[in-house]
Design an enzyme around this catalytic site. Sequence first.
Site, PDB file in Angstrom:
ATOM      1  N   LYS A  10       3.096  33.247  39.739  1.00 57.43           N
ATOM      2  CA  LYS A  10       2.274  32.981  40.922  1.00 57.43           C
ATOM      3  C   LYS A  10       3.105  33.147  42.183  1.00 57.43           C
ATOM      4  O   LYS A  10       4.345  33.108  42.137  1.00 57.43           O
ATOM      5  CB  LYS A  10       1.694  31.553  40.896  1.00 57.43           C
ATOM      6  CG  LYS A  10       2.736  30.422  40.938  1.00 57.43           C
ATOM      7  CD  LYS A  10       3.198  30.005  42.314  1.00 57.43           C
ATOM      8  CE  LYS A  10       4.307  28.981  42.215  1.00 57.43           C
ATOM      9  NZ  LYS A  10       5.115  28.872  43.472  1.00 57.43           N
ATOM     10  N   PRO A  93      11.548  35.975  36.638  1.00 56.33           N
ATOM     11  CA  PRO A  93      12.856  35.405  36.973  1.00 56.33           C
ATOM     12  C   PRO A  93      12.803  33.867  36.939  1.00 56.33           C
ATOM     13  O   PRO A  93      11.770  33.267  37.290  1.00 56.33           O
ATOM     14  CB  PRO A  93      13.116  35.916  38.386  1.00 56.33           C
ATOM     15  CG  PRO A  93      12.280  37.145  38.523  1.00 56.33           C
ATOM     16  CD  PRO A  93      11.065  36.914  37.685  1.00 56.33           C
ATOM     17  N   ALA A  95      13.807  29.883  37.801  1.00 63.94           N
ATOM     18  CA  ALA A  95      14.098  29.054  38.989  1.00 63.94           C
ATOM     19  C   ALA A  95      13.985  29.893  40.263  1.00 63.94           C
ATOM     20  O   ALA A  95      14.857  29.888  41.128  1.00 63.94           O
ATOM     21  CB  ALA A  95      15.498  28.443  38.868  1.00 63.94           C
ATOM     22  N   ALA A  96      12.887  30.627  40.339  1.00 58.48           N
ATOM     23  CA  ALA A  96      12.729  31.652  41.385  1.00 58.48           C
ATOM     24  C   ALA A  96      11.622  31.339  42.387  1.00 58.48           C
ATOM     25  O   ALA A  96      11.417  32.101  43.335  1.00 58.48           O
ATOM     26  CB  ALA A  96      12.459  33.001  40.715  1.00 58.48           C
ATOM     27  N   GLY A  97      10.841  30.276  42.126  1.00 55.80           N
ATOM     28  CA  GLY A  97       9.703  29.970  42.993  1.00 55.80           C
ATOM     29  C   GLY A  97       8.433  30.653  42.528  1.00 55.80           C
ATOM     30  O   GLY A  97       7.432  30.715  43.232  1.00 55.80           O
ATOM     31  N   GLY A 100       7.611  30.356  36.609  1.00 58.20           N
ATOM     32  CA  GLY A 100       7.723  30.975  35.288  1.00 58.20           C
ATOM     33  C   GLY A 100       7.683  29.956  34.172  1.00 58.20           C
ATOM     34  O   GLY A 100       6.950  30.112  33.188  1.00 58.20           O
ATOM     35  N   GLY A 101       8.393  28.856  34.336  1.00 54.34           N
ATOM     36  CA  GLY A 101       8.404  27.823  33.300  1.00 54.34           C
ATOM     37  C   GLY A 101       7.037  27.175  33.170  1.00 54.34           C
ATOM     38  O   GLY A 101       6.534  26.953  32.068  1.00 54.34           O
ATOM     39  N   SER A 102       6.417  26.907  34.317  1.00 57.24           N
ATOM     40  CA  SER A 102       5.080  26.284  34.303  1.00 57.24           C
ATOM     41  C   SER A 102       4.056  27.220  33.666  1.00 57.24           C
ATOM     42  O   SER A 102       3.192  26.787  32.906  1.00 57.24           O
ATOM     43  CB  SER A 102       4.650  25.961  35.743  1.00 57.24           C
ATOM     44  OG  SER A 102       5.634  25.159  36.377  1.00 57.24           O
ATOM     45  N   ASP A 135       2.962  22.440  38.930  1.00 62.99           N
ATOM     46  CA  ASP A 135       2.317  23.759  39.026  1.00 62.99           C
ATOM     47  C   ASP A 135       1.524  24.119  37.770  1.00 62.99           C
ATOM     48  O   ASP A 135       0.845  25.142  37.741  1.00 62.99           O
ATOM     49  CB  ASP A 135       3.388  24.852  39.236  1.00 62.99           C
ATOM     50  CG  ASP A 135       3.964  24.806  40.646  1.00 62.99           C
ATOM     51  OD1 ASP A 135       5.040  25.395  40.864  1.00 62.99           O
ATOM     52  OD2 ASP A 135       3.334  24.186  41.523  1.00 62.99           O
TER      53      ASP A 135
END
Length: 293
Positions: A10, A93, A95-97, A100-102, A135
């Site tokens: 996102k 990527p 820890a990129a904003g 991705g993990g969420s 998120d």
Amino acid sequence: MSIKARARAKINLTLEVLGKRPDGYHEVEMVMQSIELHDYLEFSPTPGKITLTVEGDGLPAGAQNLVYRAADLLRGHRGIRQGASIHLKKYIPVAAGLAGGSADAAATLIALNKMWGTGLSLLDLMKLGERLGSDIPFCLLGGTALARGRGERVERLPACPGLGVVLVKPPFGLSTAHVYQSYKREVSVDKPDHRGMINAIEKNDARAICSHLVNMLEPVAIQLQPAISVIKAKLLQAGALGVLMSGSGPTVFGLTPDLDTAHAVAARYNRRDEQVIVTNILNTGNKAYISCD
Ligand SMILES: C[C@@](CO)(OP(=O)(O)O)[C@H](O)COP(=O)(O)OP(=O)(O)OC[C@H]1O[C@@H](n2ccc(N)nc2=O)[C@H](O)[C@@H]1O
Ligand SMILES: Nc1ncnc2c1ncn2[C@@H]1O[C@H](COP(=O)(O)OP(=O)(O)O)[C@@H](O)[C@H]1O
């Protein structure tokens, strides 16, 4: 039966920080948008336990991974005895904003709810998912949405036009917690005009969308990592219509009228050690944003 899922990233078209909450989080209001860039996940039923293998980016494959935690959370919530063997292939990527993990956690909840037949509604999954991250409810809903609270209260907005997106990720991460902890109201830009952004989206007006791009976390992220403002300038120079840091950063995105122009902007971008990814705003109509097949 095995299930394959795409977990979409996102970007934030607006991000307003309204103040600190008693629970330590910040009250926010933001227009969020799914993009095509995605991780791949594959789920197969196994007796008993949850196993996870990860391809790409040195992420933990154990209980620290948000995929594992989402599976464990759903299993515990419904007293499931079944297990799952999960493979994650990272493209977003870390820890990129870009959440991705969420996104991976959201895709895991959707896929295992289907594979295990737990029968939770999307709203149930959003309620469950918010325990793992602010998120995750948005990642479950997808599309164009207005998020409030700490980010977990989401409502669908009219779909954003299918613009091209150029993502530039510098060779460092930024911890969401650290950026929020470093946030100071006085060191910030004007507040975003969410209503103006929503009107621009409804009119399919790319230039108006670009003129409403505001992220109140950007100045503090730039104080922490000044390279972010250099990337913004270089993206504009390469021909992007508008640029903004996404979420708590450090990824900067540039918007273009279409995907071909995004490829042209990426080709012109004067890259040093940044990762440059071309993608597009994703609208799937009323189809689910997390495709499971
Ligand atoms: C369930 C958790 C947290 O209890 O388990 P642990 O990892 O701590 O074990 C997960 O990490 C999930 O952490 P959570 O904090 O929700 O993740 P995110 O939503 O990504 O936020 C990361 C951090 O950014 C800050 N943050 C985030 C959103 C927001 N609106 N205001 C904030 O201040 C908070 O410091 C928050 O802790
Ligand atoms: N499957 C996963 N993908 C990415 N990050 C993950 C995952 N599981 C746990 N993490 C951890 O979650 C944190 C947030 O990752 P991510 O969601 O990619 O960042 P952001 O919220 O900035 O987009 C990172 O520190 C990372 O180590």
